[in-house]
Each structure stands twice: as structure tokens, then as C-alpha cells.
Write a protein that holds these residues in place. Structure first.
Motif, PDB file in Angstrom:
ATOM      1  N   ARG A  15      -5.292  -1.843  -6.549  1.00 61.23           N
ATOM      2  CA  ARG A  15      -5.651  -3.192  -6.968  1.00 61.23           C
ATOM      3  C   ARG A  15      -5.558  -3.370  -8.480  1.00 61.23           C
ATOM      4  NH1 ARG A  15     -10.437  -1.897  -3.799  1.00 61.23           N
ATOM      5  NH2 ARG A  15     -10.015  -2.431  -1.618  1.00 61.23           N
ATOM      6  N   SER A  16      -5.968  -2.358  -9.222  1.00 59.78           N
ATOM      7  CA  SER A  16      -6.106  -2.535 -10.667  1.00 59.78           C
ATOM      8  C   SER A  16      -5.131  -1.722 -11.499  1.00 59.78           C
ATOM      9  CB  SER A  16      -7.538  -2.172 -11.094  1.00 59.78           C
ATOM     10  OG  SER A  16      -7.812  -0.804 -10.796  1.00 59.78           O
ATOM     11  N   GLY A  17      -4.341  -0.874 -10.865  1.00 57.88           N
ATOM     12  CA  GLY A  17      -3.469   0.018 -11.625  1.00 57.88           C
ATOM     13  C   GLY A  17      -2.260  -0.680 -12.212  1.00 57.88           C
ATOM     14  N   ASP A  18      -1.633  -0.022 -13.186  1.00 60.41           N
ATOM     15  CA  ASP A  18      -0.395  -0.552 -13.746  1.00 60.41           C
ATOM     16  C   ASP A  18       0.764  -0.249 -12.800  1.00 60.41           C
ATOM     17  OD1 ASP A  18       0.205   2.165 -14.090  1.00 60.41           O
ATOM     18  OD2 ASP A  18      -0.309   2.151 -16.220  1.00 60.41           O
ATOM     19  N   ARG A  19       1.938  -0.674 -13.172  1.00 62.64           N
ATOM     20  CA  ARG A  19       3.092  -0.542 -12.283  1.00 62.64           C
ATOM     21  C   ARG A  19       3.353   0.913 -11.914  1.00 62.64           C
ATOM     22  NH1 ARG A  19       8.348   0.558 -13.097  1.00 62.64           N
ATOM     23  NH2 ARG A  19       8.096   0.466 -15.373  1.00 62.64           N
ATOM     24  N   ARG A  20       3.261   1.812 -12.872  1.00 60.36           N
ATOM     25  CA  ARG A  20       3.540   3.221 -12.583  1.00 60.36           C
ATOM     26  C   ARG A  20       2.500   3.812 -11.642  1.00 60.36           C
ATOM     27  NH1 ARG A  20       5.690   6.030 -18.231  1.00 60.36           N
ATOM     28  NH2 ARG A  20       7.629   4.800 -18.412  1.00 60.36           N
ATOM     29  N   SER A  21       1.247   3.447 -11.834  1.00 63.92           N
ATOM     30  CA  SER A  21       0.198   3.954 -10.942  1.00 63.92           C
ATOM     31  C   SER A  21       0.422   3.471  -9.517  1.00 63.92           C
ATOM     32  CB  SER A  21      -1.173   3.504 -11.444  1.00 63.92           C
ATOM     33  OG  SER A  21      -1.463   4.047 -12.706  1.00 63.92           O
ATOM     34  N   ARG A  22       0.784   2.202  -9.376  1.00 71.98           N
ATOM     35  CA  ARG A  22       1.039   1.658  -8.042  1.00 71.98           C
ATOM     36  C   ARG A  22       2.255   2.320  -7.405  1.00 71.98           C
ATOM     37  NH1 ARG A  22      -1.331  -3.669  -7.109  1.00 71.98           N
ATOM     38  NH2 ARG A  22       0.578  -4.414  -6.118  1.00 71.98           N
ATOM     39  N   GLU A  23       3.267   2.601  -8.200  1.00 74.78           N
ATOM     40  CA  GLU A  23       4.455   3.273  -7.668  1.00 74.78           C
ATOM     41  C   GLU A  23       4.121   4.692  -7.207  1.00 74.78           C
ATOM     42  OE1 GLU A  23       7.319   3.022 -10.777  1.00 74.78           O
ATOM     43  OE2 GLU A  23       7.962   0.975 -10.239  1.00 74.78           O
ATOM     44  N   ARG A  24       3.255   5.389  -7.960  1.00 76.68           N
ATOM     45  CA  ARG A  24       2.857   6.744  -7.540  1.00 76.68           C
ATOM     46  C   ARG A  24       2.092   6.698  -6.226  1.00 76.68           C
ATOM     47  NH1 ARG A  24       1.992   7.664 -13.177  1.00 76.68           N
ATOM     48  NH2 ARG A  24      -0.207   7.077 -12.969  1.00 76.68           N
ATOM     49  N   LEU A  25       1.200   5.734  -6.085  1.00 79.41           N
ATOM     50  CA  LEU A  25       0.470   5.588  -4.828  1.00 79.41           C
ATOM     51  C   LEU A  25       1.414   5.297  -3.675  1.00 79.41           C
ATOM     52  CD1 LEU A  25      -2.747   3.548  -5.690  1.00 79.41           C
ATOM     53  CD2 LEU A  25      -2.626   5.910  -4.914  1.00 79.41           C
ATOM     54  N   ALA A  26       2.354   4.383  -3.888  1.00 79.06           N
ATOM     55  CA  ALA A  26       3.309   4.025  -2.833  1.00 79.06           C
ATOM     56  C   ALA A  26       4.132   5.234  -2.412  1.00 79.06           C
ATOM     57  CB  ALA A  26       4.204   2.893  -3.311  1.00 79.06           C
ATOM     58  N   LEU A 153      -3.667  -2.912   3.158  1.00 77.80           N
ATOM     59  CA  LEU A 153      -2.926  -1.691   3.484  1.00 77.80           C
ATOM     60  C   LEU A 153      -1.473  -2.012   3.845  1.00 77.80           C
ATOM     61  CD1 LEU A 153      -5.592   0.213   5.614  1.00 77.80           C
ATOM     62  CD2 LEU A 153      -4.651   0.966   3.419  1.00 77.80           C
ATOM     63  N   LEU A 154      -1.270  -3.101   4.575  1.00 74.04           N
ATOM     64  CA  LEU A 154       0.098  -3.460   4.942  1.00 74.04           C
ATOM     65  C   LEU A 154       0.938  -3.818   3.716  1.00 74.04           C
ATOM     66  CD1 LEU A 154      -0.381  -5.514   8.232  1.00 74.04           C
ATOM     67  CD2 LEU A 154       0.540  -3.202   7.980  1.00 74.04           C
ATOM     68  N   GLU A 155       0.315  -4.400   2.692  1.00 79.61           N
ATOM     69  CA  GLU A 155       1.055  -4.647   1.455  1.00 79.61           C
ATOM     70  C   GLU A 155       1.432  -3.329   0.775  1.00 79.61           C
ATOM     71  OE1 GLU A 155      -1.285  -7.239  -0.968  1.00 79.61           O
ATOM     72  OE2 GLU A 155      -0.712  -9.041   0.165  1.00 79.61           O
ATOM     73  N   LEU A 156       0.504  -2.371   0.762  1.00 79.35           N
ATOM     74  CA  LEU A 156       0.813  -1.062   0.200  1.00 79.35           C
ATOM     75  C   LEU A 156       1.913  -0.375   1.000  1.00 79.35           C
ATOM     76  CD1 LEU A 156       0.348   1.403  -1.588  1.00 79.35           C
ATOM     77  CD2 LEU A 156      -1.721   1.913  -0.268  1.00 79.35           C
ATOM     78  N   LEU A 157       1.867  -0.484   2.317  1.00 80.86           N
ATOM     79  CA  LEU A 157       2.907   0.122   3.143  1.00 80.86           C
ATOM     80  C   LEU A 157       4.265  -0.525   2.896  1.00 80.86           C
ATOM     81  CD1 LEU A 157       0.541   1.594   4.470  1.00 80.86           C
ATOM     82  CD2 LEU A 157       1.507   1.024   6.699  1.00 80.86           C
ATOM     83  N   ALA A 158       4.272  -1.845   2.700  1.00 79.26           N
ATOM     84  CA  ALA A 158       5.535  -2.519   2.389  1.00 79.26           C
ATOM     85  C   ALA A 158       6.105  -1.996   1.082  1.00 79.26           C
ATOM     86  CB  ALA A 158       5.315  -4.025   2.326  1.00 79.26           C
ATOM     87  N   ALA A 159       5.242  -1.832   0.069  1.00 80.84           N
ATOM     88  CA  ALA A 159       5.710  -1.292  -1.215  1.00 80.84           C
ATOM     89  C   ALA A 159       6.241   0.121  -1.042  1.00 80.84           C
ATOM     90  CB  ALA A 159       4.573  -1.316  -2.230  1.00 80.84           C
ATOM     91  N   ALA A 160       5.608   0.920  -0.176  1.00 78.98           N
ATOM     92  CA  ALA A 160       6.055   2.298   0.056  1.00 78.98           C
ATOM     93  C   ALA A 160       7.452   2.345   0.665  1.00 78.98           C
ATOM     94  CB  ALA A 160       5.059   3.026   0.959  1.00 78.98           C
ATOM     95  N   LEU A 161       7.841   1.269   1.334  1.00 81.60           N
ATOM     96  CA  LEU A 161       9.175   1.189   1.935  1.00 81.60           C
ATOM     97  C   LEU A 161      10.176   0.472   1.028  1.00 81.60           C
ATOM     98  CD1 LEU A 161       8.101   0.217   5.562  1.00 81.60           C
ATOM     99  CD2 LEU A 161       9.087   2.415   4.863  1.00 81.60           C
ATOM    100  N   GLY A 162       9.720   0.054  -0.164  1.00 80.57           N
ATOM    101  CA  GLY A 162      10.601  -0.678  -1.060  1.00 80.57           C
ATOM    102  C   GLY A 162      10.876  -2.092  -0.613  1.00 80.57           C
ATOM    103  N   GLN A 163       9.947  -2.672   0.160  1.00 79.94           N
ATOM    104  CA  GLN A 163      10.111  -4.022   0.686  1.00 79.94           C
ATOM    105  C   GLN A 163       9.188  -4.986  -0.069  1.00 79.94           C
ATOM    106  OE1 GLN A 163      12.468  -4.602   3.104  1.00 79.94           O
ATOM    107  NE2 GLN A 163      12.910  -2.412   2.809  1.00 79.94           N
ATOM    108  N   PRO A 164       9.419  -6.312   0.052  1.00 86.08           N
ATOM    109  CA  PRO A 164       8.485  -7.280  -0.533  1.00 86.08           C
ATOM    110  C   PRO A 164       7.072  -7.055   0.015  1.00 86.08           C
ATOM    111  CG  PRO A 164      10.494  -8.372   0.209  1.00 86.08           C
ATOM    112  CD  PRO A 164      10.565  -6.968   0.716  1.00 86.08           C
ATOM    113  N   LEU A 165       6.064  -7.364  -0.788  1.00 87.49           N
ATOM    114  CA  LEU A 165       4.690  -7.082  -0.394  1.00 87.49           C
ATOM    115  C   LEU A 165       4.294  -7.788   0.896  1.00 87.49           C
ATOM    116  CD1 LEU A 165       2.684  -7.054  -3.750  1.00 87.49           C
ATOM    117  CD2 LEU A 165       3.628  -5.119  -2.477  1.00 87.49           C
ATOM    118  N   ASP A 166       4.907  -8.937   1.193  1.00 87.25           N
ATOM    119  CA  ASP A 166       4.541  -9.676   2.412  1.00 87.25           C
ATOM    120  C   ASP A 166       5.440  -9.325   3.590  1.00 87.25           C
ATOM    121  OD1 ASP A 166       6.919 -10.920   1.707  1.00 87.25           O
ATOM    122  OD2 ASP A 166       6.172 -12.957   2.068  1.00 87.25           O
ATOM    123  N   PHE A 167       6.146  -8.207   3.509  1.00 86.95           N
ATOM    124  CA  PHE A 167       7.086  -7.847   4.577  1.00 86.95           C
ATOM    125  C   PHE A 167       6.383  -7.768   5.932  1.00 86.95           C
ATOM    126  CE2 PHE A 167       9.333  -4.648   7.157  1.00 86.95           C
ATOM    127  CZ  PHE A 167      10.592  -5.238   7.217  1.00 86.95           C
TER     128      PHE A 167
END
Length: 321
Positions: A15-26, A153-167
């Protein structure tokens, strides 16, 4: 079980991380769901006292005589109370197990075929045990928390697949969901288990995402991995356990594995141990057509399926009534 196999994901960093932190989580999520289909999730925002209150209220219902519970008996695949002998979950995994040693109380938004007619997510059905009035408002709060959490969680999963957050969340306007309280009675109540009998037989879940609040115990959750076989699932009292189901695995073209798991029979050396799990099964809008993501994300191209019809066909495989 290695923490790299089942990592702990702190959603507050998402929720609060920068782009790199979110990418590491994904990336961590993608790798974990490839290996075992499971995550531990902290920073989820569910009040710590809420599951404890639900267990206390639900226990007063489960401990009632069977005659008091029978008016709330659920039909196959429907919602209400299910007593001993209702399901053999291992059948979904191709294992002819005896009936599971579990009682359940399940709630869901109702069997509406038209998505426009479905009530707002979080509303509970009208049928309710009169001897457990405290349970209903507690579950209503919990369902609202779960709905917010699973969409995140589904938004995080979408990011993990390289898809739009609302996929995925574009398909959760009026989703199917079920909240099930799994009560695992002590062996003093069930009697000695039959050969090959489980509290819940080996299986994968059927939908998209499952969120589990569980209690540790000798007869608790076990997870299967290709390299380690069956092992006790890691436990963190601050974390919820999250796994993906068959529908999500199909959606990713088998990039991710549906998390295979089981709950063994009550242990003879802990005859008074009883456990209760809160299991929130989240799917998507009933008529969503799920098509496998193509390569390079997906690896297997499954035929398209309709979400509700697919999940119902899987539920029918395990029902004994």
C-alpha cells in the motif's frame, strides 16, 4: 518448510511502498505461487479480536446436539450447517478417502443467477441459528474485511503477472464467495479415525483466492510441494494464509500452481484438541469466462470455462449428499 517457498508478504508495504518495493513484492508473489501456490500475509487489516470472537460464538453452535443443528442442514453445495459425513474432499484430488472429520457452517450471498439481482457483497443470508445470534454481526464484519482484502490481493496478483491492476477485479462487481467455518472436533468426539481418513482430505481449492485464518495444532494444515512432499504449513499468529485455487491456475495458464493441502485426522496423542478455521473462498462474477493467459505469461492453454459453472462442478465431486 522454507520461508522462500511460503514467503510472508506485508501488504502495508504494497500500500505504501515505492515502485521498487512494490515490484519486489510482486516478484516474490509470482515465485511463491509458481512453487507452491501459498503465501502468508501480514498487514492485512483484519482486527485481531474478530476471529477469536467468531470462534467463541460458533463453538456454542457446533457444541449443540445434532438435533438442534439439523434444522439448518445445508443441501449439497448450498449454505448452512453440514454435519459429519457430508463431504470427502480427497475425491477432488482423485483419492477415495472416507468422509472428512469436519463440521461446517457456511454463508454466501445466495444462488442468484442474474448478477444484477445479487445483494451487495458482505450481506448475509436470512437463515440463521437462533441460539447463536452473536455470530451473525461478527461474520458480517469479517466478510466485509475479507472482501476488501481479497480485491487488494487480486490487484497484487495482477501486478505479479505484469497485468493492469484491475485485470481480475474488473470481474468482481458481484462476485461469488463463501465463508466457511470448519470445526474439527477432538478425537474424543469423533472416535478413532478410519484408515485413510482426514479432517479434510488432500485437495486444491476450486476458485481464485482463498484466505484462511487458522489455529496451530498437531492436526493442523499441511501443504504439498514438489520438492518436499507433505509438510506442516508455516504458522504466524499475525498472518493469514492465502492460496490460489484451480480457477486462478487455469487463468494463469498454469504459470501458478493451485495450492495442494490437507488437514490430517485428529491426533491420538492430543485427544482433546479441537480446532476451528475461518475459510473465505473468493471467486468472481458468476458468468465470467476465464481464459488462460497466453505465452509468455501462461504455459498451458486451457479451454475457456465459466466461473460459477466450473466451481459448482468441482463442488459436486466431493459431496456425499
Amino acid at each position: 518448510m522454507s520461508t522462500s517457498t511460503i514467503p510472508t508478504i506485508d501488504l502495508s508495504q504494497w500500500r505504501s511502498g515505492d515502485r521498487r518495493s512494490r515490484e519486489r513484492l510482486a516478484t516474490a508473489v509470482d515465485q511463491a505461487l509458481e512453487r507452491a501456490g501459498f503465501l502468508l500475509v501480514t498487514g492485512h487489516g483484519v482486527p485481531r479480536d474478530l476471529p477469536a470472537g467468531i470462534r467463541a460464538a460458533a463453538r456454542s453452535f457446533f457444541h449443540r446436539p445434532a438435533g438442534d443443528k439439523r434444522p439448518f442442514l445445508a443441501e449439497a453445495g448450498q449454505y448452512g450447517w453440514s454435519g459429519p459425513g457430508a463431504v470427502a474432499t480427497g475425491r477432488a484430488d482423485g483419492v477415495p478417502t472416507p468422509p472428512d472429520l469436519v463440521e461446517t457452517w457456511s454463508v454466501a450471498p445466495g444462488p442468484y443467477d442474474d448478477a444484477a439481482e445479487r445483494p451487495e457483497p458482505g450481506l448475509l443470508p436470512e437463515v440463521w441459528p437462533p441460539r447463536s445470534p452473536a455470530l451473525r454481526p461478527l461474520l458480517a464484519r469479517y466478510v466485509r474485511s475479507m472482501r476488501a482484502l481479497t480485491d487488494e490481493l487480486l490487484e497484487l496478483l495482477a501486478a505479479a503477472l505484469g497485468q493492469p491492476l484491475d485485470f481480475f477485479t474488473r470481474h468482481t462487481t458481484r462476485p461469488d464467495w463463501t465463508l466457511t467455518l470448519n470445526w474439527y472436533p477432538a478425537i474424543a468426539t469423533t472416535g478413532a479415525p478410519r484408515p485413510g481418513q482426514f479432517r479434510v482430505g488432500p485437495h486444491t481449492d476450486f476458485g481464485t483466492v482463498t484466505v484462511l485464518d487458522r489455529q496451530p495444532g498437531k492436526g493442523g494444515l499441511q501443504i504439498h510441494t514438489e520438492d518436499g512432499g507433505w509438510q506442516d504449513a508455516p504458522y504466524d499468529p499475525e498472518a493469514l494464509t492465502v492460496n490460489i485455487g484451480d480457477l486462478m491456475a487455469r487463468w494463469t495458464g498454469d504459470r501458478w500452481r493451485a495450492g495442494r493441502h490437507r488437514v490430517p485426522a485428529p491426533p491420538a496423542d492430543a485427544p482433546s484438541e479441537e480446532l476451528m478455521s475461518l475459510v473465505y473462498f473468493y471467486d468472481c462474477d458468476p458468468h465470467t469466462v476465464v481464459e488462460s493467459l497466453p505465452a509468455p505469461v501462461g504455459r498451458v492453454r486451457h479451454p475457456p470455462v465459466t466461473a460459477r459453472a466450473y466451481v459448482r462442478s468441482k463442488v459436486a465431486e466431493i459431496s456425499l449428499r
